[in-house]
Write a protein that holds these residues in place. Structure first.
Motif, PDB file in Angstrom:
ATOM      1  N   LEU A   1      60.769 -53.340 100.812  1.00 63.77           N
ATOM      2  CA  LEU A   1      60.267 -53.846  99.645  1.00 63.77           C
ATOM      3  C   LEU A   1      59.457 -55.004  99.933  1.00 63.77           C
ATOM      4  O   LEU A   1      58.289 -55.277  99.515  1.00 63.77           O
ATOM      5  CB  LEU A   1      61.185 -54.315  98.598  1.00 63.77           C
ATOM      6  CG  LEU A   1      62.006 -53.396  97.913  1.00 63.77           C
ATOM      7  CD1 LEU A   1      63.011 -53.902  96.671  1.00 63.77           C
ATOM      8  CD2 LEU A   1      61.043 -52.346  97.119  1.00 63.77           C
ATOM      9  N   VAL A   2      59.854 -55.871 100.884  1.00 60.70           N
ATOM     10  CA  VAL A   2      59.297 -57.225 101.210  1.00 60.70           C
ATOM     11  C   VAL A   2      58.060 -56.921 102.477  1.00 60.70           C
ATOM     12  O   VAL A   2      57.145 -57.812 102.496  1.00 60.70           O
ATOM     13  CB  VAL A   2      60.289 -58.216 101.873  1.00 60.70           C
ATOM     14  CG1 VAL A   2      59.513 -59.580 102.157  1.00 60.70           C
ATOM     15  CG2 VAL A   2      61.239 -58.352 100.547  1.00 60.70           C
ATOM     16  N   ARG A   3      58.253 -55.976 103.366  1.00 62.67           N
ATOM     17  CA  ARG A   3      57.241 -55.760 104.547  1.00 62.67           C
ATOM     18  C   ARG A   3      56.014 -55.497 104.054  1.00 62.67           C
ATOM     19  O   ARG A   3      55.108 -56.301 104.882  1.00 62.67           O
ATOM     20  CB  ARG A   3      57.766 -54.661 105.316  1.00 62.67           C
ATOM     21  CG  ARG A   3      57.031 -54.206 106.289  1.00 62.67           C
ATOM     22  CD  ARG A   3      57.194 -53.180 107.170  1.00 62.67           C
ATOM     23  NE  ARG A   3      58.585 -53.580 107.746  1.00 62.67           N
ATOM     24  CZ  ARG A   3      58.663 -54.033 108.974  1.00 62.67           C
ATOM     25  NH1 ARG A   3      57.428 -54.570 109.558  1.00 62.67           N
ATOM     26  NH2 ARG A   3      59.755 -54.288 109.675  1.00 62.67           N
ATOM     27  N   PRO A   4      55.480 -54.935 102.862  1.00 59.24           N
ATOM     28  CA  PRO A   4      54.275 -55.000 102.475  1.00 59.24           C
ATOM     29  C   PRO A   4      53.598 -56.237 102.080  1.00 59.24           C
ATOM     30  O   PRO A   4      52.347 -56.723 102.458  1.00 59.24           O
ATOM     31  CB  PRO A   4      53.897 -53.910 101.430  1.00 59.24           C
ATOM     32  CG  PRO A   4      55.390 -53.181 101.455  1.00 59.24           C
ATOM     33  CD  PRO A   4      56.224 -54.083 102.111  1.00 59.24           C
ATOM     34  N   LEU A   5      54.297 -57.132 101.474  1.00 63.10           N
ATOM     35  CA  LEU A   5      53.918 -58.561 101.223  1.00 63.10           C
ATOM     36  C   LEU A   5      53.629 -59.312 102.526  1.00 63.10           C
ATOM     37  O   LEU A   5      52.837 -60.077 102.409  1.00 63.10           O
ATOM     38  CB  LEU A   5      54.996 -59.101 100.259  1.00 63.10           C
ATOM     39  CG  LEU A   5      54.821 -60.759 100.109  1.00 63.10           C
ATOM     40  CD1 LEU A   5      53.603 -60.654  99.299  1.00 63.10           C
ATOM     41  CD2 LEU A   5      56.099 -61.133  99.233  1.00 63.10           C
ATOM     42  N   SER A   6      54.348 -59.058 103.370  1.00 64.21           N
ATOM     43  CA  SER A   6      54.534 -59.830 104.721  1.00 64.21           C
ATOM     44  C   SER A   6      53.043 -59.308 105.449  1.00 64.21           C
ATOM     45  O   SER A   6      52.511 -59.999 106.004  1.00 64.21           O
ATOM     46  CB  SER A   6      55.765 -59.617 105.643  1.00 64.21           C
ATOM     47  OG  SER A   6      55.546 -60.043 107.090  1.00 64.21           O
ATOM     48  N   ALA A   7      53.049 -57.946 105.588  1.00 61.17           N
ATOM     49  CA  ALA A   7      52.121 -57.513 106.414  1.00 61.17           C
ATOM     50  C   ALA A   7      50.551 -57.613 105.682  1.00 61.17           C
ATOM     51  O   ALA A   7      49.716 -57.584 106.516  1.00 61.17           O
ATOM     52  CB  ALA A   7      52.183 -56.042 106.791  1.00 61.17           C
ATOM     53  N   GLY A   8      50.633 -57.387 104.249  1.00 62.87           N
ATOM     54  CA  GLY A   8      49.524 -57.520 103.781  1.00 62.87           C
ATOM     55  C   GLY A   8      48.880 -58.763 102.996  1.00 62.87           C
ATOM     56  O   GLY A   8      47.912 -58.790 102.537  1.00 62.87           O
ATOM     57  N   PHE A   9      49.757 -59.739 103.062  1.00 68.23           N
ATOM     58  CA  PHE A   9      49.291 -60.882 102.393  1.00 68.23           C
ATOM     59  C   PHE A   9      49.787 -62.197 103.244  1.00 68.23           C
ATOM     60  O   PHE A   9      48.826 -62.945 103.702  1.00 68.23           O
ATOM     61  CB  PHE A   9      49.899 -61.052 100.979  1.00 68.23           C
ATOM     62  CG  PHE A   9      49.411 -62.373 100.331  1.00 68.23           C
ATOM     63  CD1 PHE A   9      48.153 -62.439  99.831  1.00 68.23           C
ATOM     64  CD2 PHE A   9      50.410 -63.383 100.174  1.00 68.23           C
ATOM     65  CE1 PHE A   9      47.886 -63.831  99.412  1.00 68.23           C
ATOM     66  CE2 PHE A   9      50.127 -64.698  99.626  1.00 68.23           C
ATOM     67  CZ  PHE A   9      48.788 -64.593  99.149  1.00 68.23           C
ATOM     68  N   ALA A  10      51.220 -62.245 103.495  1.00 63.92           N
ATOM     69  CA  ALA A  10      51.604 -63.611 104.079  1.00 63.92           C
ATOM     70  C   ALA A  10      50.998 -63.640 105.507  1.00 63.92           C
ATOM     71  O   ALA A  10      50.405 -64.799 105.790  1.00 63.92           O
ATOM     72  CB  ALA A  10      53.174 -63.475 104.197  1.00 63.92           C
ATOM     73  N   VAL A  11      51.270 -62.572 106.410  1.00 62.67           N
ATOM     74  CA  VAL A  11      50.586 -62.964 107.633  1.00 62.67           C
ATOM     75  C   VAL A  11      49.308 -63.132 107.930  1.00 62.67           C
ATOM     76  O   VAL A  11      48.449 -63.831 108.527  1.00 62.67           O
ATOM     77  CB  VAL A  11      51.197 -61.858 108.629  1.00 62.67           C
ATOM     78  CG1 VAL A  11      50.516 -61.818 110.022  1.00 62.67           C
ATOM     79  CG2 VAL A  11      52.688 -62.089 108.725  1.00 62.67           C
ATOM     80  N   PRO A  12      48.426 -62.189 107.265  1.00 55.25           N
ATOM     81  CA  PRO A  12      46.922 -62.329 107.229  1.00 55.25           C
ATOM     82  C   PRO A  12      46.511 -63.568 106.629  1.00 55.25           C
ATOM     83  O   PRO A  12      45.438 -64.328 107.344  1.00 55.25           O
ATOM     84  CB  PRO A  12      46.237 -61.140 106.465  1.00 55.25           C
ATOM     85  CG  PRO A  12      47.553 -60.233 106.327  1.00 55.25           C
ATOM     86  CD  PRO A  12      48.575 -60.983 106.463  1.00 55.25           C
ATOM     87  N   VAL A  13      46.968 -64.174 105.434  1.00 54.59           N
ATOM     88  CA  VAL A  13      46.388 -65.590 104.839  1.00 54.59           C
ATOM     89  C   VAL A  13      46.980 -66.666 105.977  1.00 54.59           C
ATOM     90  O   VAL A  13      46.235 -67.487 106.266  1.00 54.59           O
ATOM     91  CB  VAL A  13      47.238 -65.757 103.564  1.00 54.59           C
ATOM     92  CG1 VAL A  13      46.873 -67.191 103.257  1.00 54.59           C
ATOM     93  CG2 VAL A  13      46.672 -64.719 102.822  1.00 54.59           C
ATOM     94  N   PHE A  14      47.959 -66.709 106.845  1.00 56.15           N
ATOM     95  CA  PHE A  14      48.543 -67.319 107.734  1.00 56.15           C
ATOM     96  C   PHE A  14      47.402 -67.320 108.862  1.00 56.15           C
ATOM     97  O   PHE A  14      46.900 -68.484 109.419  1.00 56.15           O
ATOM     98  CB  PHE A  14      49.724 -67.088 108.362  1.00 56.15           C
ATOM     99  CG  PHE A  14      49.875 -67.904 109.602  1.00 56.15           C
ATOM    100  CD1 PHE A  14      50.445 -69.282 109.800  1.00 56.15           C
ATOM    101  CD2 PHE A  14      49.782 -67.080 110.845  1.00 56.15           C
ATOM    102  CE1 PHE A  14      50.475 -69.920 110.983  1.00 56.15           C
ATOM    103  CE2 PHE A  14      50.061 -67.751 112.026  1.00 56.15           C
ATOM    104  CZ  PHE A  14      50.355 -69.011 112.161  1.00 56.15           C
ATOM    105  N   ALA A  15      46.949 -66.200 109.164  1.00 57.97           N
ATOM    106  CA  ALA A  15      45.910 -66.067 110.333  1.00 57.97           C
ATOM    107  C   ALA A  15      44.537 -66.791 109.940  1.00 57.97           C
ATOM    108  O   ALA A  15      43.958 -67.176 110.441  1.00 57.97           O
ATOM    109  CB  ALA A  15      45.687 -64.568 110.583  1.00 57.97           C
ATOM    110  N   LEU A  16      44.267 -66.393 108.611  1.00 54.89           N
ATOM    111  CA  LEU A  16      42.932 -66.991 108.041  1.00 54.89           C
ATOM    112  C   LEU A  16      43.067 -68.542 108.334  1.00 54.89           C
ATOM    113  O   LEU A  16      41.835 -68.941 108.325  1.00 54.89           O
ATOM    114  CB  LEU A  16      43.141 -66.816 106.513  1.00 54.89           C
ATOM    115  CG  LEU A  16      41.681 -67.081 105.679  1.00 54.89           C
ATOM    116  CD1 LEU A  16      40.465 -66.443 106.284  1.00 54.89           C
ATOM    117  CD2 LEU A  16      41.840 -66.653 104.251  1.00 54.89           C
ATOM    118  N   PHE A  17      44.173 -69.245 107.821  1.00 56.80           N
ATOM    119  CA  PHE A  17      44.011 -70.655 108.165  1.00 56.80           C
ATOM    120  C   PHE A  17      44.703 -71.146 109.512  1.00 56.80           C
ATOM    121  O   PHE A  17      44.348 -72.338 109.895  1.00 56.80           O
ATOM    122  CB  PHE A  17      45.033 -71.365 107.193  1.00 56.80           C
ATOM    123  CG  PHE A  17      44.779 -71.306 105.518  1.00 56.80           C
ATOM    124  CD1 PHE A  17      43.608 -72.199 105.250  1.00 56.80           C
ATOM    125  CD2 PHE A  17      45.195 -70.515 104.848  1.00 56.80           C
ATOM    126  CE1 PHE A  17      43.162 -71.815 103.752  1.00 56.80           C
ATOM    127  CE2 PHE A  17      44.708 -70.056 103.368  1.00 56.80           C
ATOM    128  CZ  PHE A  17      43.722 -71.070 103.145  1.00 56.80           C
TER     129      PHE A  17
END
Length: 430
Positions: free
Chosen positions: A273-289
């Motif tokens: 359940l959580v992996r899509p949130l991690s791969a699709g939002f959390a890690v890309p937003v981290f990379a953005l900043f």
């Protein structure tokens, strides 16, 4: 009949239909998609920081959150570093727990090779960095930056390039990266935590005990565990220990083995359940900043001429490759551990180079290693980007060569030029 404007607006702003939602979430669970999103976020960050630097800095520094009772008035960049990346480490914690109870790490003999490879793959880049920065102009405090392997990028490259590579190669890389993450978390907790507030740390530990107790008692409900997880994270952040440690601790507490008639353990279900949130939002937003550094001719020249960034590049490209490969070879040579019979040492060398893709965790440690020098942290980030790209390019070439070799073997096994129903490979005179 035309769709009313209100209906069109509701369809546009509402949730996607169930089949589309399922397709997107399943796609986000694959390493290829996660790696692509991470790469796109890094490219956007580089363009934004170099074309509109003032806007990038303004957005990154924008403060959100309450200042009391806990100091959560953080910049968006800090929320990405300390908050969103905790989700990534939560998933990493579950992966590590699963490897311990059902994967390569469940037996000492099977775990010995990837664990030794991960340990040497952390030690050698640190040594390379330390030697490079041993002179007058060096900064030895950044020794941990080139020690990490990015799971999403590394597995993404392997998934794209390695269509015919043996499946044990992916298992080896996954186990290596999971152990590597554990070592990185320990490094962050031990060497990059300061000013410990024991009352907050005690509260976080009490919250973890409650988290474990409720989970073991079979209590369910996201509405209970999500607020509890946030409280644990906030207390860990207040304590001075890096907040991402809370994520991996909660991941390790989940049960990752099945009981009774269960088809899937709770840990595997939550990870799903959580992996899509991690791969699709959390890690890309981290990379953005995190990846928004100035790239110019002088800046790139500094990467290869100054001790700190050069030590990071050499640590990732040379230190990781030598450490992982030699650690694996020496362990197989002088212990009872054996390389999987489906693999060759040329395969392991290619994967060793792939392990030099540091990115996510290396960018995080760049922030932690030089908190008082933004310029030095930016140079370290630029070096991480350059080193990771070089490792990805070299590994892609090596893996393509190995993939071509295995594809040729498959074609030879399937070829039946005389039409007798027996593959030619079995009719060759040896």
């Amino acid at each position: 009949m035309a769709t009313p404007p209100t209906e069109r607006r509701r369809q546009f702003l509402g949730l996607l239909p169930l089949p589309e939602r399922r397709f997107i979430t399943e796609a986000l669970r694959t390493e290829t998609v996660g790696g692509v999103l991470l790469l796109l976020a890094a490219v956007v960050a580089l363009i934004w920081a170099n074309v509109w630097p003032h806007a990038y800095e303004t957005v990154s520094a924008y403060t959100v959150g309450p200042s009391s009772p806990l100091h959560l008035d953080l910049s968006l960049e800090a929320w990405a570093n300390d908050g969103l990346l905790t989700i990534f480490f939560f998933v990493a914690g579950i992966e590590l727990k699963r490897e311990f109870v059902a994967g390569e790490l469940r037996t000492p003999r099977a775990a010995l090779l990837p664990v030794a490879a991960a340990a040497c793959g952390v030690a050698m880049p640190a040594i390379v960095y330390a030697v490079t920065n041993s002179g007058a102009g060096g900064h030895p405090g950044g020794w941990a930056i080139p020690t990490a392997t990015d799971i999403a990028f590394a597995l993404g490259v392997l998934a794209v390039v390695g269509s015919h590579l043996p499946s044990p190669l992916r298992a080896f890389l996954l186990t290596l990266a999971v152990v590597d993450d554990l070592i990185a978390i320990l490094i962050i907790a031990i060497f990059y935590s300061s000013g410990i507030k024991f009352w907050a740390l005690g509260g976080a530990l009490a919250g973890l005990v409650l988290f474990w107790f409720l989970h073991r008692r079979g209590v369910h409900g996201w509405y209970l565990f999500v607020p509890l997880a946030f409280v644990i994270w906030a207390l860990m952040h207040e304590s001075g220990v890096h907040a991402t440690v809370a994520g991996v601790a909660m991941g390790l507490m989940l049960r990752c083995h099945t009981e009774g008639e269960e088809e899937q353990s709770p840990g595997e279900h939550i990870e799903h359940l959580v992996r899509p949130l991690s791969a699709g939002f959390a890690v890309p937003v981290f990379a953005l900043f995190a990846a928004g550094v100035t790239i110019s001719g002088p800046a790139l020249r500094e990467v290869f001429t100054q001790a700190t960034p050069l030590g990071i590049v050499l640590g990732l490209l040379v230190g990781k490759t030598v450490g992982v490969f030699c650690g694996t070879w020496l362990t197989a040579r002088f212990t009872r551990a054996e390389l999987n019979p489906q693999l060759r040492w040329a395969d392991l060398f290619a994967v060793s180079t792939l392990a030099g893709i540091g990115f996510t965790v290396s960018l995080l440690i760049s922030e932690l290693a030089f908190p008082e020098s933004e310029a030095l942290a930016d140079k370290a980030k630029a070096a991480v980007l350059v080193g990771s790209v070089l490792c990805a390019l070299v590994a892609t070439v090596l893996l393509k060569l190995r993939n071509r070799h295995y594809r040729q073997l498959c074609e030879d096994e399937d070829r039946d030029s005389d039409g007798d129903g027996i593959p030619d490979v079995y009719q060759q005179i040896r």
